[in-house]
Write a protein that holds these residues in place. Structure first.
Motif, PDB file in Angstrom:
ATOM      1  N   GLU A 291       0.838  -1.217   0.000  1.00  0.00           N
ATOM      2  CA  GLU A 291       0.000   0.000   0.000  1.00  0.00           C
ATOM      3  C   GLU A 291       0.866   1.258   0.000  1.00  0.00           C
ATOM      4  OE1 GLU A 291      -3.369   2.288  -0.133  1.00  0.00           O
ATOM      5  OE2 GLU A 291      -3.246   0.102  -0.360  1.00  0.00           O
ATOM      6  N   ALA A 292       2.045   1.182   0.612  1.00  0.00           N
ATOM      7  CA  ALA A 292       2.957   2.332   0.698  1.00  0.00           C
ATOM      8  C   ALA A 292       3.356   2.848  -0.681  1.00  0.00           C
ATOM      9  CB  ALA A 292       4.201   1.953   1.490  1.00  0.00           C
ATOM     10  N   LEU A 293       3.348   1.967  -1.681  1.00  0.00           N
ATOM     11  CA  LEU A 293       3.718   2.380  -3.038  1.00  0.00           C
ATOM     12  C   LEU A 293       2.722   3.373  -3.626  1.00  0.00           C
ATOM     13  CD1 LEU A 293       4.824  -1.065  -4.563  1.00  0.00           C
ATOM     14  CD2 LEU A 293       6.243   0.656  -3.409  1.00  0.00           C
ATOM     15  N   LEU A 294       1.530   3.417  -3.045  1.00  0.00           N
ATOM     16  CA  LEU A 294       0.493   4.343  -3.537  1.00  0.00           C
ATOM     17  C   LEU A 294       0.500   5.674  -2.792  1.00  0.00           C
ATOM     18  CD1 LEU A 294      -2.521   1.857  -3.880  1.00  0.00           C
ATOM     19  CD2 LEU A 294      -0.835   2.493  -5.618  1.00  0.00           C
ATOM     20  N   THR A 295       1.409   5.819  -1.822  1.00  0.00           N
ATOM     21  CA  THR A 295       1.408   7.036  -0.994  1.00  0.00           C
ATOM     22  C   THR A 295       2.363   8.102  -1.517  1.00  0.00           C
ATOM     23  OG1 THR A 295       3.120   6.171   0.506  1.00  0.00           O
ATOM     24  CG2 THR A 295       0.811   5.679   1.064  1.00  0.00           C
ATOM     25  N   HIS A 296       3.066   7.808  -2.606  1.00  0.00           N
ATOM     26  CA  HIS A 296       3.963   8.787  -3.215  1.00  0.00           C
ATOM     27  C   HIS A 296       3.596   8.916  -4.694  1.00  0.00           C
ATOM     28  CE1 HIS A 296       7.716  10.472  -4.872  1.00  0.00           C
ATOM     29  NE2 HIS A 296       7.883  10.986  -3.660  1.00  0.00           N
ATOM     30  N   PRO A 297       3.467  10.141  -5.201  1.00  0.00           N
ATOM     31  CA  PRO A 297       2.994  10.334  -6.586  1.00  0.00           C
ATOM     32  C   PRO A 297       3.808   9.569  -7.632  1.00  0.00           C
ATOM     33  CG  PRO A 297       3.118  12.441  -5.445  1.00  0.00           C
ATOM     34  CD  PRO A 297       3.710  11.427  -4.524  1.00  0.00           C
ATOM     35  N   LYS A 298       5.136   9.557  -7.485  1.00  0.00           N
ATOM     36  CA  LYS A 298       5.994   8.908  -8.479  1.00  0.00           C
ATOM     37  C   LYS A 298       5.772   7.396  -8.513  1.00  0.00           C
ATOM     38  CE  LYS A 298      10.822   8.697 -10.034  1.00  0.00           C
ATOM     39  NZ  LYS A 298      12.213   9.062  -9.710  1.00  0.00           N
ATOM     40  N   THR A 299       5.788   6.781  -7.324  1.00  0.00           N
ATOM     41  CA  THR A 299       5.626   5.331  -7.297  1.00  0.00           C
ATOM     42  C   THR A 299       4.183   4.920  -7.615  1.00  0.00           C
ATOM     43  OG1 THR A 299       5.427   5.471  -4.873  1.00  0.00           O
ATOM     44  CG2 THR A 299       7.564   4.836  -5.767  1.00  0.00           C
ATOM     45  N   LYS A 300       3.219   5.754  -7.248  1.00  0.00           N
ATOM     46  CA  LYS A 300       1.820   5.466  -7.613  1.00  0.00           C
ATOM     47  C   LYS A 300       1.671   5.465  -9.133  1.00  0.00           C
ATOM     48  CE  LYS A 300      -2.977   6.713  -6.688  1.00  0.00           C
ATOM     49  NZ  LYS A 300      -3.914   7.636  -6.008  1.00  0.00           N
ATOM     50  N   GLY A 301       2.361   6.407  -9.781  1.00  0.00           N
ATOM     51  CA  GLY A 301       2.331   6.467 -11.244  1.00  0.00           C
ATOM     52  C   GLY A 301       2.944   5.223 -11.865  1.00  0.00           C
ATOM     53  N   GLN A 302       4.008   4.725 -11.245  1.00  0.00           N
ATOM     54  CA  GLN A 302       4.654   3.517 -11.766  1.00  0.00           C
ATOM     55  C   GLN A 302       3.781   2.279 -11.550  1.00  0.00           C
ATOM     56  OE1 GLN A 302       8.271   4.101  -9.591  1.00  0.00           O
ATOM     57  NE2 GLN A 302       9.284   5.183 -11.275  1.00  0.00           N
TER      58      GLN A 302
ATOM     59  N   SER B 231       0.530   2.314 -11.580  1.00  0.00           N
ATOM     60  CA  SER B 231      -0.492   2.432 -12.632  1.00  0.00           C
ATOM     61  C   SER B 231       0.066   2.011 -13.987  1.00  0.00           C
ATOM     62  CB  SER B 231      -0.999   3.875 -12.722  1.00  0.00           C
ATOM     63  OG  SER B 231      -1.635   4.257 -11.525  1.00  0.00           O
ATOM     64  N   GLN B 232       1.294   2.435 -14.270  1.00  0.00           N
ATOM     65  CA  GLN B 232       1.937   2.080 -15.542  1.00  0.00           C
ATOM     66  C   GLN B 232       2.073   0.564 -15.668  1.00  0.00           C
ATOM     67  OE1 GLN B 232       5.950   3.565 -15.958  1.00  0.00           O
ATOM     68  NE2 GLN B 232       6.281   2.548 -17.920  1.00  0.00           N
ATOM     69  N   PHE B 233       2.531  -0.096 -14.601  1.00  0.00           N
ATOM     70  CA  PHE B 233       2.730  -1.541 -14.646  1.00  0.00           C
ATOM     71  C   PHE B 233       1.397  -2.292 -14.656  1.00  0.00           C
ATOM     72  CE2 PHE B 233       7.052  -0.891 -12.309  1.00  0.00           C
ATOM     73  CZ  PHE B 233       7.625  -0.437 -13.491  1.00  0.00           C
ATOM     74  N   ALA B 234       0.377  -1.709 -14.022  1.00  0.00           N
ATOM     75  CA  ALA B 234      -0.953  -2.324 -14.060  1.00  0.00           C
ATOM     76  C   ALA B 234      -1.522  -2.284 -15.471  1.00  0.00           C
ATOM     77  CB  ALA B 234      -1.893  -1.600 -13.094  1.00  0.00           C
ATOM     78  N   ASN B 235      -1.201  -1.230 -16.207  1.00  0.00           N
ATOM     79  CA  ASN B 235      -1.721  -1.054 -17.569  1.00  0.00           C
ATOM     80  C   ASN B 235      -0.881  -1.762 -18.626  1.00  0.00           C
ATOM     81  OD1 ASN B 235      -3.937   0.570 -16.897  1.00  0.00           O
ATOM     82  ND2 ASN B 235      -2.634   2.385 -16.744  1.00  0.00           N
ATOM     83  N   SER B 236       0.391  -2.018 -18.317  1.00  0.00           N
ATOM     84  CA  SER B 236       1.280  -2.631 -19.309  1.00  0.00           C
ATOM     85  C   SER B 236       2.164  -3.688 -18.661  1.00  0.00           C
ATOM     86  CB  SER B 236       2.156  -1.565 -19.984  1.00  0.00           C
ATOM     87  OG  SER B 236       3.121  -2.184 -20.826  1.00  0.00           O
ATOM     88  N   GLN B 237       1.819  -4.944 -18.909  1.00  0.00           N
ATOM     89  CA  GLN B 237       2.639  -6.031 -18.385  1.00  0.00           C
ATOM     90  C   GLN B 237       4.036  -5.992 -19.011  1.00  0.00           C
ATOM     91  OE1 GLN B 237       1.052  -9.990 -17.114  1.00  0.00           O
ATOM     92  NE2 GLN B 237       1.990 -10.674 -19.033  1.00  0.00           N
ATOM     93  N   GLU B 238       4.096  -5.571 -20.265  1.00  0.00           N
ATOM     94  CA  GLU B 238       5.380  -5.467 -20.963  1.00  0.00           C
ATOM     95  C   GLU B 238       6.309  -4.475 -20.264  1.00  0.00           C
ATOM     96  OE1 GLU B 238       6.883  -3.969 -25.328  1.00  0.00           O
ATOM     97  OE2 GLU B 238       4.978  -5.051 -25.251  1.00  0.00           O
TER      98      GLU B 238
END
Length: 316
Positions: free
Chosen positions: A266-277, A279-286
């Motif tokens: 859950e901590a990964l969602l508490t910082h804008p940069k890591t939350k963005g990453q 989301s990126q990995f959730a949208n693109s397995q590649e």
């Protein structure tokens, strides 16, 4: 005094955890060309008998590298009162050490005294991912095995209760970026966690909430049923995600739905940069696979020991 100790610790960490530039994907091309195939065959056989092996070996590699660099110190047995890493509290649940024993035996038949246990563990971790549907990569080799293993040092491992700043500090001390942190956290797509690793989120969370409010309510209800308060069932727990034997990006998708198991997830969602990453990995397995390979190669290059053990459980 505390501040000077902290500075000294950081200095020690920076000296200890530097990348090993001597590693090479062709390291055994002349001396043991069949080593990788031998390890892969052992992994295939082990996985056919036990689908928990991939998660176990990937976690073992991580826990090895984060203590003294990637030196197979996690494989050493305790001796009398001198407790080794494998008997430290965070490592009690590590298992499948026998797979490394079997791989070492197979490699020793081909070329005695050439391939380190640390390299075998790194290769087994790669196979754990690749044979579970994840990416494949060329593993840089040439690690040496360590001669020191202390249970007390396992307190340095990142805890499932860590917040973002604690995670960032732990990874940065080892030369790993926040992107590496997010990518390597994706390894939680494999495996199982005992109740003790996440009970802080579902019972007595804080003075106001019994349950962590960031958890999906339905998911929290399910976890509370599996892990009731004062739970005594030793092996109770939950799979890390809904596809726990497949290496994919489901972990990130569930994390965005409030269905991450650990506080450290859950901590990964508490910082804008890591939350963005996330989301990126959730949208693109590649994108996740590409970042994971870079991160695990970087982590796997943390320098460690000095010898090639004949037996992975004891020093020469």
């Amino acid at each position: 005094m505390a501040a000077s100790f902290f500075v000294a610790f950081l200095l020690f960490s920076s000296l200890l955890f530097h990348l090993n530039s001597a590693l090479s994907v062709d390291y055994y091309a002349e001396t043991c060309p069949g080593a990788e195939t031998a390890v892969t065959e052992v992994m295939k056989k082990a996985m056919a008998n036990d689908n928990t092996v991939p998660a176990a070996l990937l976690r073992m590699h991580f826990h090895d590298c984060f203590i003294r660099g990637c030196d197979a110190s996690v494989l050493l047995n305790s001796k009398g009162s001198r407790k080794a890493e494998k008997d430290g509290p965070p490592n009690i649940s590590l298992h499948a050490f026998y797979v490394i024993d079997h791989a070492k035996k197979a490699v020793e038949k081909l070329c005695p005294g050439v391939v380190s246990c640390a390299d075998i563990l790194a290769l087994a971790a790669r196979d754990a991912v690749a044979l579970s549907g994840g990416p494949n990569w060329e593993v840089p080799k040439g690690r040496k095995d360590g001669r020191v293993s202390k249970a007390s040092e396992t307190s340095q491992l990142p805890s499932p209760t860590f917040n973002f700043s604690q995670l960032k500090q732990s990874f940065s001390q080892r030369g790993l970026s926040t992107k590496d942190l997010v990518a390597l956290s994706g390894g939680h797509t494999l495996g199982f966690a005992h109740c003790s690793s996440f009970e802080n989120r579902i019972h007595n969370f804080d003075a106001t909430h019994d349950v962590d409010p960031s958890l999906n309510s339905g998911f929290a209800k399910k976890l509370r049923k599996i892990c009731p308060a004062h739970n005594k069932a030793k092996n109770a727990g939950s799979t890390m995600d809904s596809t726990s034997t497949v290496f994919d990006n489901t972990y990130f998708k569930l994390l965005l739905q409030g269905k991450g198991l650990f506080s450290s997830d859950e901590a990964l969602l508490t910082h804008p940069k890591t939350k963005g990453q996330v989301s990126q990995f959730a949208n693109s397995q590649e994108d996740f696979f590409r970042a994971f390979v870079k991160a695990i190669i970087r982590m796997g290059s943390l320098e460690g020991g000095k010898e090639v053990r004949k037996d992975c459980r004891v020093v020469n």
